[in-house]
Design an enzyme around this catalytic site. Structure first.
Site, PDB file in Angstrom:
ATOM      1  N   GLU A 165      53.583  20.840 -59.853  1.00  9.34           N
ATOM      2  CA  GLU A 165      53.717  21.736 -58.706  1.00  9.34           C
ATOM      3  C   GLU A 165      53.996  20.915 -57.444  1.00  9.34           C
ATOM      4  O   GLU A 165      53.086  20.641 -56.659  1.00  9.34           O
ATOM      5  CB  GLU A 165      52.443  22.560 -58.550  1.00  9.34           C
ATOM      6  N   ARG A 168      53.722  20.003 -51.128  1.00  5.93           N
ATOM      7  CA  ARG A 168      53.853  19.230 -49.896  1.00  5.93           C
ATOM      8  C   ARG A 168      54.997  18.212 -49.995  1.00  5.93           C
ATOM      9  O   ARG A 168      55.810  18.082 -49.079  1.00  5.93           O
ATOM     10  CB  ARG A 168      52.536  18.492 -49.613  1.00  5.93           C
ATOM     11  N   TYR A 207      41.612  18.513 -41.371  1.00  7.09           N
ATOM     12  CA  TYR A 207      41.340  17.359 -42.221  1.00  7.09           C
ATOM     13  C   TYR A 207      41.930  16.066 -41.697  1.00  7.09           C
ATOM     14  O   TYR A 207      42.281  15.169 -42.450  1.00  7.09           O
ATOM     15  CB  TYR A 207      41.776  17.601 -43.663  1.00  7.09           C
ATOM     16  N   CYS A 232      41.718  26.247 -25.678  1.00  9.57           N
ATOM     17  CA  CYS A 232      40.482  25.945 -24.961  1.00  9.57           C
ATOM     18  C   CYS A 232      39.460  25.316 -25.910  1.00  9.57           C
ATOM     19  O   CYS A 232      38.399  25.877 -26.191  1.00  9.57           O
ATOM     20  CB  CYS A 232      39.926  27.221 -24.337  1.00  9.57           C
ATOM     21  N   TYR A 261      52.392  23.366 -44.738  1.00  6.56           N
ATOM     22  CA  TYR A 261      51.110  23.900 -44.261  1.00  6.56           C
ATOM     23  C   TYR A 261      51.071  24.267 -42.780  1.00  6.56           C
ATOM     24  O   TYR A 261      50.262  25.109 -42.392  1.00  6.56           O
ATOM     25  CB  TYR A 261      49.952  22.944 -44.597  1.00  6.56           C
TER      26      TYR A 261
END
Length: 302
Positions: A165, A168, A207, A232, A261
């Site tokens: 798969e 990314r 992350y 903010c 992502y």
């Protein structure tokens, strides 16, 4: 929805998934007409991958899949099920991996489930890392595939069907995010604030993903700056200590490798409107996702 749409294979993550599928195939006429439904069992390989803990999915305490002993029990249950057909196994050890060793260890781990048939499917997931920064050295596609196939030859049946798969690694480099500098503050650190931030790129905050950046008209070089978002939150920092050459208000700041992502994590935090997406090729461009409007933002209010 998957059953009614005729999904070829459903990955089951737990025994509750099996219960739900069996119930649907017994009581939903439309779903029952498609039985038996092919399934893969997702297995926890107990492999620690060198990546951020939020992107590690194959370690012993992962919330994804079944530990090997439970997967063995699930396989035994499915072998006697007339409504579900056990097609094989699924495994995924994590994302943004810059080392191929965990992939090989995962293949060895799932082999412990035992024989699944002559043409069993082994979905080995994804996770191949990409080069976000100048320091990153991800494996090549050839190295990644060779690791998987070598491990499969060693541990899996010769007739096994392998799936991967590539998420990314397939799309990350396909996009660049363009910001406009709205404020430049000179002090102990040079702060460059832009018209975006954690609303369009949550990866640094979720992350700790590091990106690079440059001034669009003065590419490369410069002094270290902190590229700050507009939200903010003190945590709304896109990149710390990134070299930018003489940043000024109005400059376009380009952040490459944002094709994975960033768009799927885009959000309306602090009432921010999500940006457009523009496809560019061969000197032409076209908008494929329009900029969000205030009307879009308020449409669900009642």
């Amino acid at each position: 929805m998957a059953l009614r749409a005729g999904a070829g294979t459903v990955v089951v993550d737990n025994f509750d998934d099996i219960d739900r599928l069996e119930h649907l195939l017994e009581h939903d006429r439309e779903a029952r007409a498609r039985a038996p439904q092919r399934v893969l069992i997702r297995v926890i390989p107990d492999v620690d991958a060198d990546t951020h803990e939020a992107m590690a999915t194959g370690h012993r305490h992962s919330k994804f899949g079944l530990a090997v002993p439970d997967a063995v029990r699930a396989a035994a249950r499915l072998r006697g099920d007339e409504r579900l057909l056990l097609e094989g196994l699924h495994v995924h050890v994590g994302s943004q991996l810059l080392d191929t060793a965990p992939f090989a260890r995962a293949v060895e781990a799932i082999a412990a489930i035992g024989e699944l048939g002559e043409h069993a499917v082994y979905d080995l997931g994804g996770g191949l890392g990409v080069r976000y920064t100048y320091a990153d050295r991800p494996p090549t596609i050839e190295e990644y595939v060779r690791t998987l196939t070598d491990a499969a030859r060693k541990h899996l049946p010769a007739t096994a069907r392998l799936l991967i798969e590539p998420g990314r690694s397939l799309v990350a480099g396909a996009a660049t995010t363009l910001y406009r500098a709205v404020t430049v503050k000179h002090g102990p650190r040079t702060l460059v604030a832009v018209d975006g931030g954690m609303g369009d790129n949550l990866e640094p905050m979720l992350y700790g993903q590091r990106f690079e950046a440059t001034v669009g008209t003065r590419v490369g070089g410069g002094v270290g700056c902190d590229l700050m978002g507009r939200h903010c939150e003190s945590g709304d920092t896109l990149i710390r200590d990134v070299p930018l050459r003489d940043p000024r208000v109005g400059d376009v700041i380009a952040v490459p490798v944002t094709g994975a992502y960033c768009l799927s994590l885009a959000n309306n935090y602090n009432g921010a409107r999500r940006p457009p997406v523009v496809f560019c090729a061969d000197g032409t461009s076209r908008e494929v996702v329009r900029r969000e409007t205030y009307e879009d933002l308020l449409r669900r209010d009642v």
